[in-house]
Design a protein around this motif. Structure first.
Motif, mmCIF file in Angstrom:
data_model
loop_
_atom_site.group_PDB
_atom_site.id
_atom_site.type_symbol
_atom_site.label_atom_id
_atom_site.label_comp_id
_atom_site.label_asym_id
_atom_site.label_seq_id
_atom_site.Cartn_x
_atom_site.Cartn_y
_atom_site.Cartn_z
ATOM 1 N N ASP A 1 0.810 -1.226 0.000
ATOM 2 C CA ASP A 1 0.000 0.000 0.000
ATOM 3 C C ASP A 1 0.841 1.272 0.000
ATOM 4 N N GLU A 2 2.159 1.117 0.103
ATOM 5 C CA GLU A 2 3.057 2.269 0.253
ATOM 6 C C GLU A 2 2.610 3.129 1.427
ATOM 7 N N ASN A 3 2.361 2.476 2.557
ATOM 8 C CA ASN A 3 1.780 3.121 3.732
ATOM 9 C C ASN A 3 2.853 3.278 4.810
ATOM 10 N N VAL A 4 3.397 4.478 4.934
ATOM 11 C CA VAL A 4 4.470 4.748 5.889
ATOM 12 C C VAL A 4 3.972 4.606 7.328
ATOM 13 N N ASP A 5 2.754 5.057 7.596
ATOM 14 C CA ASP A 5 2.213 4.968 8.959
ATOM 15 C C ASP A 5 2.129 3.518 9.424
ATOM 16 N N LEU A 6 1.689 2.634 8.542
ATOM 17 C CA LEU A 6 1.596 1.212 8.898
ATOM 18 C C LEU A 6 2.986 0.628 9.105
ATOM 19 N N ALA A 7 3.952 1.088 8.322
ATOM 20 C CA ALA A 7 5.332 0.628 8.496
ATOM 21 C C ALA A 7 5.841 1.005 9.882
ATOM 22 N N TYR A 8 5.576 2.230 10.304
ATOM 23 C CA TYR A 8 6.000 2.666 11.639
ATOM 24 C C TYR A 8 5.279 1.876 12.737
ATOM 25 N N LYS A 9 4.000 1.580 12.528
ATOM 26 C CA LYS A 9 3.251 0.798 13.520
ATOM 27 C C LYS A 9 3.844 -0.597 13.666
ATOM 28 N N SER A 10 4.158 -1.215 12.535
ATOM 29 C CA SER A 10 4.758 -2.545 12.556
ATOM 30 C C SER A 10 6.057 -2.533 13.350
ATOM 31 N N ALA A 11 6.890 -1.541 13.104
ATOM 32 C CA ALA A 11 8.173 -1.448 13.812
ATOM 33 C C ALA A 11 7.958 -1.218 15.305
ATOM 34 N N LYS A 12 6.934 -0.444 15.655
ATOM 35 C CA LYS A 12 6.654 -0.163 17.067
ATOM 36 C C LYS A 12 6.273 -1.433 17.815
ATOM 37 N N ASP A 13 5.608 -2.372 17.139
ATOM 38 C CA ASP A 13 5.213 -3.641 17.770
ATOM 39 C C ASP A 13 6.429 -4.431 18.255
ATOM 40 N N ASP A 14 7.594 -4.141 17.699
ATOM 41 C CA ASP A 14 8.815 -4.848 18.087
ATOM 42 C C ASP A 14 9.145 -4.624 19.560
ATOM 43 N N ASP A 15 8.708 -3.484 20.115
ATOM 44 C CA ASP A 15 8.972 -3.205 21.533
ATOM 45 C C ASP A 15 8.321 -4.256 22.429
ATOM 46 N N GLN A 16 7.086 -4.661 22.085
ATOM 47 C CA GLN A 16 6.392 -5.684 22.867
ATOM 48 C C GLN A 16 7.110 -7.026 22.757
ATOM 49 N N VAL A 17 7.599 -7.331 21.567
ATOM 50 C CA VAL A 17 8.331 -8.586 21.349
ATOM 51 C C VAL A 17 9.593 -8.608 22.210
ATOM 52 N N ASP A 18 10.327 -7.507 22.218
ATOM 53 C CA ASP A 18 11.556 -7.425 23.014
ATOM 54 C C ASP A 18 11.268 -7.580 24.504
ATOM 55 N N ALA A 19 10.163 -6.967 24.960
ATOM 56 C CA ALA A 19 9.797 -7.059 26.380
ATOM 57 C C ALA A 19 9.466 -8.502 26.764
ATOM 58 N N LEU A 20 8.723 -9.197 25.901
ATOM 59 C CA LEU A 20 8.387 -10.603 26.166
ATOM 60 C C LEU A 20 9.638 -11.473 26.164
ATOM 61 N N TYR A 21 10.537 -11.203 25.250
ATOM 62 C CA TYR A 21 11.775 -11.979 25.166
ATOM 63 C C TYR A 21 12.590 -11.832 26.453
ATOM 64 N N ALA A 22 12.705 -10.604 26.947
ATOM 65 C CA ALA A 22 13.450 -10.361 28.190
ATOM 66 C C ALA A 22 12.803 -11.112 29.360
ATOM 67 N N GLN A 23 11.468 -11.110 29.385
ATOM 68 C CA GLN A 23 10.743 -11.805 30.453
ATOM 69 C C GLN A 23 10.989 -13.318 30.378
ATOM 70 N N ILE A 24 10.958 -13.860 29.182
ATOM 71 C CA ILE A 24 11.195 -15.302 28.982
ATOM 72 C C ILE A 24 12.589 -15.694 29.459
ATOM 73 N N ILE A 25 13.588 -14.898 29.115
ATOM 74 C CA ILE A 25 14.964 -15.199 29.524
ATOM 75 C C ILE A 25 15.080 -15.190 31.044
ATOM 76 N N ARG A 26 14.444 -14.217 31.708
ATOM 77 C CA ARG A 26 14.481 -14.163 33.171
ATOM 78 C C ARG A 26 13.858 -15.422 33.778
ATOM 79 N N GLU A 27 12.704 -15.833 33.257
ATOM 80 C CA GLU A 27 12.008 -17.005 33.783
ATOM 81 C C GLU A 27 12.828 -18.279 33.573
#
Length: 219
Positions: A141-167
């Motif tokens: 769609d050549e949609n820059v806003d959606l591209a930024y949203k997709s990249a922002k979701d990476d923060d949640q992934v990183d947070a879950l990964y850190a939690q998994i490693i701690r557990e």
């Protein structure tokens, strides 16, 4: 006019191949996680075998793009779109390799009982599947806003990964006999986190396509 039609047709063919690659990567990721939860070794082996199909799609995209550059001599955004299609296909191929790595963990575990219920790893995989969809849709769609949203979701992934490693670290400390499996599960988390990084790379490529500037969204 005929040249432009040929060029547009080539671009559309590349886009459809990228979408197919994305669908295959998403399917491999979800199926490998299901196989991990269920100790499904046969599905793991099937995912490993299917990796060559993704490589063939990447090669086809490269062939089409190279032919367009040689015969159409594109410039500016048209050339950028071809080069970015190459980059996206490379990211998708690597994401496929990482999904295969998860499947290989399933095979190595050989059906042994899991040391903990799998909750956060599947949540990571689900989030990353959405990132794959969004990053590719932003390209289509050549949609820059959606591209930024997709990249922002990476923060949640990183947070879950850190939690998994701690557990997993806590489990290993409490019971050293779990170390081998805990390490394998931590590798799975790392593989999923890396897939998310590649999805973010695709989002960066979309922003570059539309603006001519490549942002660093992998932070």
């Amino acid at each position: 006019m005929v040249k432009r039609l040929e060029f547009d047709h080539g671009l559309e063919e590349m886009t459809q191949l990228l979408i197919e690659m994305g669908n295959r990567v998403e399917k491999a990721l979800i199926e490998s996680m299901d196989a991990l939860k269920n100790g499904d070794i046969e599905t793991g082996k099937k995912i490993v075998k299917s990796d060559s199909e993704l490589n063939q799609l990447e090669e086809k995209i490269s062939e089409i793009g190279a032919k367009l550059i040689a015969t159409q001599q594109p410039v500016a955004k048209d050339l950028r779109r071809i080069l970015i299609a190459f980059k996206i296909s490379s990211d998708l191929e690597r994401m496929g390799d990482l999904s295969v790595d998860i499947a290989k963990v399933v095979i190595r575990l050989d059906g042994q009982p899991l040391i903990k219920p799998l909750l956060d790893l599947p949540r990571m995989a689900d989030l990353v599947a959405i990132m794959i969809q969004e990053s590719l849709q932003s390209y289509v769609d050549e949609n820059v806003d959606l591209a930024y949203k997709s990249a922002k979701d990476d923060d949640q992934v990183d947070a879950l990964y850190a939690q998994i490693i701690r557990e997993l670290f806590s489990i290993m400390v409490e019971n050293p006999k779990t170390v081998s499996q805990a390490m394998l599960l931590s590798f799975v988390g790392r593989y999923i986190e890396r897939i998310a990084d590649h999805a973010t790379n695709i989002a960066e490529s979309v922003v570059y396509l539309m603006t001519g500037k490549r942002p660093d969204l992998n932070q």
